[in-house]
Design an enzyme around this catalytic site. Sequence first.
Site, mmCIF file in Angstrom:
data_model
loop_
_atom_site.group_PDB
_atom_site.id
_atom_site.type_symbol
_atom_site.label_atom_id
_atom_site.label_comp_id
_atom_site.label_asym_id
_atom_site.label_seq_id
_atom_site.Cartn_x
_atom_site.Cartn_y
_atom_site.Cartn_z
ATOM 1 N N HIS A 190 17.941 9.941 16.252
ATOM 2 C CA HIS A 190 17.473 8.612 15.831
ATOM 3 C C HIS A 190 16.546 8.771 14.640
ATOM 4 O O HIS A 190 15.737 9.702 14.608
ATOM 5 C CB HIS A 190 16.744 7.915 16.986
ATOM 6 C CG HIS A 190 16.596 6.441 16.782
ATOM 7 N ND1 HIS A 190 15.629 5.896 15.989
ATOM 8 C CD2 HIS A 190 17.329 5.403 17.257
ATOM 9 C CE1 HIS A 190 15.764 4.591 15.990
ATOM 10 N NE2 HIS A 190 16.776 4.254 16.754
ATOM 11 N N ASP B 227 22.411 3.656 21.855
ATOM 12 C CA ASP B 227 23.802 3.302 21.548
ATOM 13 C C ASP B 227 24.794 4.106 22.375
ATOM 14 O O ASP B 227 25.881 3.635 22.690
ATOM 15 C CB ASP B 227 24.100 3.553 20.067
ATOM 16 C CG ASP B 227 23.363 2.585 19.196
ATOM 17 O OD1 ASP B 227 23.385 1.402 19.521
ATOM 18 O OD2 ASP B 227 22.757 3.017 18.216
HETATM 19 N N1 ACO Z 1 24.771 15.667 15.452
HETATM 20 C C1 ACO Z 1 24.558 16.908 14.952
HETATM 21 N N2 ACO Z 1 23.481 17.237 14.215
HETATM 22 C C2 ACO Z 1 22.584 16.279 13.958
HETATM 23 C C3 ACO Z 1 22.735 14.971 14.447
HETATM 24 C C4 ACO Z 1 23.879 14.674 15.231
HETATM 25 N N3 ACO Z 1 24.062 13.453 15.722
HETATM 26 N N4 ACO Z 1 21.703 14.214 14.057
HETATM 27 C C5 ACO Z 1 20.901 15.012 13.336
HETATM 28 N N5 ACO Z 1 21.432 16.276 13.281
HETATM 29 C C6 ACO Z 1 20.801 17.445 12.685
HETATM 30 C C7 ACO Z 1 20.842 17.405 11.166
HETATM 31 O O1 ACO Z 1 21.994 18.051 10.658
HETATM 32 C C8 ACO Z 1 19.572 18.157 10.826
HETATM 33 O O2 ACO Z 1 19.795 19.526 11.036
HETATM 34 P P1 ACO Z 1 18.985 20.614 10.139
HETATM 35 O O3 ACO Z 1 17.531 20.369 10.424
HETATM 36 O O4 ACO Z 1 19.493 21.928 10.630
HETATM 37 O O5 ACO Z 1 19.376 20.329 8.713
HETATM 38 C C9 ACO Z 1 18.589 17.706 11.908
HETATM 39 O O6 ACO Z 1 19.414 17.381 13.029
HETATM 40 C C10 ACO Z 1 17.753 16.491 11.525
HETATM 41 O O7 ACO Z 1 18.638 15.464 11.122
HETATM 42 P P2 ACO Z 1 18.299 14.331 10.062
HETATM 43 O O8 ACO Z 1 19.553 13.930 9.371
HETATM 44 O O9 ACO Z 1 17.128 14.731 9.236
HETATM 45 O O10 ACO Z 1 17.862 13.183 10.991
HETATM 46 P P3 ACO Z 1 17.723 11.723 10.498
HETATM 47 O O11 ACO Z 1 16.498 11.178 11.099
HETATM 48 O O12 ACO Z 1 17.839 11.597 9.030
HETATM 49 O O13 ACO Z 1 19.014 11.014 11.086
HETATM 50 C C11 ACO Z 1 20.434 9.806 12.468
HETATM 51 C C12 ACO Z 1 18.997 10.226 12.210
HETATM 52 C C13 ACO Z 1 21.041 9.163 11.205
HETATM 53 C C14 ACO Z 1 20.438 8.771 13.585
HETATM 54 C C15 ACO Z 1 21.245 11.064 12.887
HETATM 55 O O14 ACO Z 1 20.666 11.655 14.008
HETATM 56 C C16 ACO Z 1 22.718 10.749 13.133
HETATM 57 O O15 ACO Z 1 23.516 10.744 12.188
HETATM 58 N N6 ACO Z 1 23.081 10.470 14.421
HETATM 59 C C17 ACO Z 1 24.444 10.096 14.754
HETATM 60 C C18 ACO Z 1 24.686 8.639 14.454
HETATM 61 C C19 ACO Z 1 23.979 7.703 15.445
HETATM 62 O O16 ACO Z 1 24.013 7.900 16.646
HETATM 63 N N7 ACO Z 1 23.338 6.652 14.910
HETATM 64 C C20 ACO Z 1 22.658 5.653 15.750
HETATM 65 C C21 ACO Z 1 21.190 5.710 15.598
HETATM 66 S S1 ACO Z 1 20.424 4.654 16.738
HETATM 67 C C22 ACO Z 1 20.418 3.122 16.073
HETATM 68 O O17 ACO Z 1 20.722 2.928 14.924
HETATM 69 C C23 ACO Z 1 20.036 1.937 16.992
#
Ligand code: ACO
Length: 427
Positions: free
Chosen positions: A306, A363
Amino acid sequence: MTDKAKLELNGKPIEVPVIVGTEDEHAIDISELRAKTGFITLDDGYGNTGSCKSAITYIDGEKGILRYRGIPIEQLAAKSSFLETAWLVIWGELPTRAQLDGFTALVLENARLHENLLRHFESFPANGHPMAELSAMINTVSCYELDIMNGEDAKNIESAAARLLGKVCTIAAASYNAAQGKPIIQPDPALGYADNFLQMMFSQGRKDYRVDHEVAAALDLIFVLHADHEQNCSTSTVRMVASSGANLFASCAAGVCALWGPLHGGANAAVLDQLESIHKSGVTVKDYIARAKDKTSGVRLMGFGHRVYKNYDPRAKIIKATADRILDKLHINDPLLDIARELEAAALADSYFKDRSLYPNVDFYSGIIMRAIGIPVNMFTVMFAIGRMPGWIAHWKELHDQKSRIYRPRQVYIGKPIRDYVAMESR
Ligand code: ACO
């Protein structure tokens, strides 16, 4: 902590006020910066910008805290109902028994759609997106609500809020039935809010249909958990539109459009799409997890992580138990739900996800519950919109109470400098 921050611009010191929120959050108030210095601030995507002062919802993403009007989401989920929470979010205090009964009756009495409105559903194509229909119909409803459109006194707002909350469920169920060529079912004011929605959705042609109260309670809980989430994209849109003086219906119709985007309200549908693709491709959960960990694969585990909650999403913690209960109770034989449970267990046990605090978000579980109770994937975001309606109404009302100016951000222009118009024959 000082109540002023010091900047230096073009060699001149500038002092700007520091604003402190109830929970000790600090903000530099730059509202007079341009007038005093000619400078503006640049914050692409608003990640560092407080767009308003608000007393509705408090989030601490690091600690996994969510509170509506100061009350922890855990308490509301355990003890409240959607319409009670809606009252709290909109008016700032828990309602008295008389207020809640009166408001509930007002919502349910106003859930019915005018007969002329029903004809609009005939003109939507069967594969039209229910979010397009929801937004269009919220605006269309306003054409029939002229008596409450222009006043902003308390009674008008209560009436408009009740009509909006009541009618969105009926619109959602109507678009589902109309898409299948079935007659539209009007609401039954004797039923509860979520019960009514399920009745309108699923009783079609089934004389023996009775709403399962545990399923209705699960849906009510999903609505409570989505009721507000402070200045997200759709809520900021509602405030932006409202700031021009647009009425509640127009502002919330715009909120629906903003929520429709896959980066915002579309995430719960993305969870199901991913489960579907895992199922169809026959890949094992173990291999899929490996792909999600591989940065070159372009795969992320939908429903995990998130942007704001860097701890457990508090709503996910609450809803997980309900998802488990509903799946166990309904005994549904659904391979996608089996994959979801396997995926959840595998990711929670994997150090990649644990080390990065990537837990299932709201979600993930709301998508699973909605799938289990038979809500089609293209309506998941509509369910989110119904749940978010109290938040949008509350922000519309707060903005009016604050007598806010029209929202008008600025920009840094990076286009061409002045140049002359070139005649067609010389281009
Ligand atoms: N699967 C695998 N790896 C992930 C995921 C995931 N779902 N989410 C984050 N990571 C990893 C990233 O690759 C990154 O790895 P690193 O540190 O080795 O480079 C680390 O975790 C941090 O990720 P960020 O992208 O910096 O996290 P950010 O806060 O920008 O993204 C987000 C949050 C967009 C929700 C992300 O976790 C994601 O894409 N999740 C899947 C989509 C999703 O479920 N969205 C719904 C959000 S809830 C809502 O909107 C109500």
